[in-house]
Scaffold this motif. Structure first.
Motif: not given
Lengths: 286, 329
Positions: A116-117, A124, A127-128, A130-132, A162, B75, B78-79, B81-83, B85-86, B110, B114
């Protein structure tokens, strides 16, 4: 729902398979992190084969639960788990860290199905993740996000950034697993940079904290299933680095090195003798 | 208006008269709102600088898609990046010294490694942020982003171009870094000026020397060209708003046709646009080059125009460099 002894036995067997895979791939690779990988195998078995909602055949499934490995240097355990779960052919574990492999020394998102990352630089992944969790909340998706950090990793300031974010946004779809094995490269965590009182710190950051024996699958399942409305959760998972291989347990020197052929054979024969205990004995942390 | 300006770019008619003065960051603020209307996946993440990074309008228009991170740039990356990916298209904002300065490692792994579809907005870039001094003058951000694989780097020249770029980047599936300044600067393009990521625009067709500029220095280059035309020196001026991927074709053509190049940017001489151009020139068509840039030193406090003048980041500095390169041609 009560978990049956048969289910526990299955998960413990799976953890043993994961440990065997880890030994095999690390010996073949000739470098990599043994102790943390072995120490978290029970958690990975529990997550991927019982707790998480995921489908290796449907990688883009929006409603899936997501797992992010923030202490990404222990990726052999993640690679082994993904192989056992059917994300990619198991024989590929032999290519770990080799030229052209999809199993990079640290995970590369996009290289291997199920990742997933990307990860490596510590903190890192948190935080990723947390964004998901935030994106899932905005989209009112029911998917959950699980993230593992190492205890040494919590030296990083970004971890606490985070955690504040997760708490502020009440990401109750989020579960953090702290691999509390008390060891980092330069020695014991409490000598290098003390984390205690870790439970209190995490509680004060707004988390529901559950301390759990990271090798007791029954307890792990209970902890994963426990929910407190509108609060993100932390499993403070006490683990033994090198768990399952007697000569590696509790030995800091196994943090960042692989077994050689002879050591690997010895480790495999030890693992073969492991019998399922059906969750009947609790760990030394209880 | 000078007849020598390339008409297809519909540049402002008052460039050499009294051009409108608008901060480029205003263009970002309006552009990101339009991007928000165009795609509901656009979200904005900000580090306690909502007003000065010009995210207030987005916050007001799409409150549920505006995410306040607090003062935590690592932060934020990274957040985002996660968003991404969604399925989200996050724009992350702070001052360029911190974003991409402070969170470079997070941007590297991040985001870039990726291929996270994150748009990194470096506000208050350049020395023109002025009185805050060297700590807040981002003069290295192009260098540290240009070296990252998968990352596109855009340095728009004015309000309109920043607005167009802010909208355009939402439509490309790639991490992007875009930098813009705080101060009012001349508006040299118009709503009709075409903008395309990756294409350097030849605003003035000259034959003697080419000035390749980005950001606030594009205006200064045009002014320099106008002044030099009186001395019989015919400058070509290229707005190289996309520093990466750089438009090699336009640069090679300029090197071959004009035989000398001056680059101009509000950035350190090492690692910025000048080096990017030099890489292309050295490999394909070596010609003498001079750089208008910060000469490997930190800035200091002062009024923006005082600083630009002191460090030669203006039309005078460009003219000096042009004359120097001509002697080597």
């Amino acid at each position: 729902m009560a978990v049956t002894d048969a289910q526990i036995e299955y998960l413990e067997d799976m953890a043993t398979h994961i440990r065997e895979d880890i030994i095999i791939m690390l010996e073949k690779a000739g470098s990599g992190h043994s102790a943390g990988s072995l120490g978290t195998a029970d958690i990975f078995s529990t997550l991927y084969f019982h707790v998480m909602k995921h489908d290796p055949k449907n990688l883009d499934w929006e409603e899936r639960d997501r797992f992010v490995l923030s202490n990404a240097h222990i990726c052999p355990v993640l690679y082994a788990t993904l192989a056992e779960a059917g994300y990619y052919p198991k024989k590929e574990i032999m290519t770990l860290r080799k030229l052209g492999s999809r199993l990079q020394g640290h995970p590369h998102k996009g290289a291997l199905p199920g990742l997933e990352a990307s990860g490596g630089p510590l903190a890192q992944g948190l935080s990723i993740a947390a964004g998901m969790a935030m994106a899932a909340k905005i989209d009112a998706r029911r998917s959950r996000v699980f993230c593992m950090v190492g205890d040494g990793e919590m030296n990083e300031g970004q971890v606490w950034e985070a955690l504040m974010f997760i708490s502020k946004n009440r990401l109750h779809n989020f579960t953090l697993i702290v691999d509390r094995n008390n060891i980092q490269i330069d020695g014991f965590t409490e000598d290098v940079m003390p984390l205690e009182p870790l439970h209190d710190k995490l509680t004060s950051f707004g988390f529901h904290v559950i301390e759990v024996d990271g090798h007791n699958i029954r307890r792990l399942i209970e902890a994963f299933e426990e929910t407190i409305f509108e609060k993100p959760k932390v499993l403070l998972a006490h683990t033994i680095p090198g768990k399952g291989v007697d000569f590696m347990e509790f030995k800091p020197e196994w943090h960042g090195k692989p077994p050689n052929k002879e050591e690997a054979d010895k480790a495999i024969s030890e693992l073969e003798q492991l019998r399922s205990l059906g969750g009947k004995i609790t760990g030394e942390h209880e | 208006m000078s007849n020598s300006l390339n008409k297809k770019f519909h540049l402002a008619g008052n460039i050499f008269d009294s051009p409108d003065q608008v901060p480029a960051r205003n263009g970002y603020g309006e552009g990101v709102v339009q991007a928000g209307y165009a795609d509901e996946n656009v979200v904005v993440l900000c580090c306690d600088l909502t007003e000065s990074t010009r995210n207030a309008k987005f916050k007001e228009t799409f409150p549920e898609r505006f995410i306040e991170i607090g003062i935590a740039e690592q932060n934020m990356a990274g957040i985002a990046a996660g968003m991404a990916f969604s399925g989200k298209i996050p724009y992350i904002s702070s001052y360029a010294t911190f974003n991409p300065g402070r969170n470079w490692d997070q941007i590297r792994i991040s985001i870039c490694y990726s291929m996270a579809n994150v748009k990194i907005m470096g506000a208050h870039a350049g020395i023109s942020v002025g009185p805050d001094g060297a700590t807040h003058q981002a003069m290295e951000d192009i260098a540290i982003t240009r070296c990252l694989p998968n990352l596109k780097v855009i340095v728009p020249c004015d309000y309109w171009e920043t607005k167009k770029a802010a909208i355009a980047i939402a439509g490309i599936e790639s991490p992007v870094y875009m930098r813009f300044g705080r101060e009012k600067i001349p508006v040299i393009t118009t709503e009709k000026t075409p903008f395309q990521i990756g294409r350097a625009d030849t605003y003035r067709d000259g034959q003697d020397v080419t000035v390749i500029a980005c950001g606030s220095l594009v205006y200064e280059a045009l002014v320099a060209a106008e002044k030099l035309s009186g001395d019989g020196i015919d400058l070509r001026v290229i707005n190289c708003h996309t520093v990466k991927p750089i438009d090699e074709k336009s640069i090679i053509k300029a090197a071959k046709e004009t035989g000398a190049i001056v680059t101009a940017e509000e950035h350190q001489v090492h690692g910025g646009l000048g080096n990017a151009v030099a890489e292309v020139v050295a490999k394909n068509s070596p010609v003498p080059m001079e750089y208008v840039a910060m000469m490997d030193r930190f800035g200091e406090s002062g009024e923006p125009n005082e600083l630009m003048h002191k460090f030669g980041l203006d039309s005078k500095g460009i003219i000096k460099a042009v004359k120097k390169v001509l002697r080597r041609k």
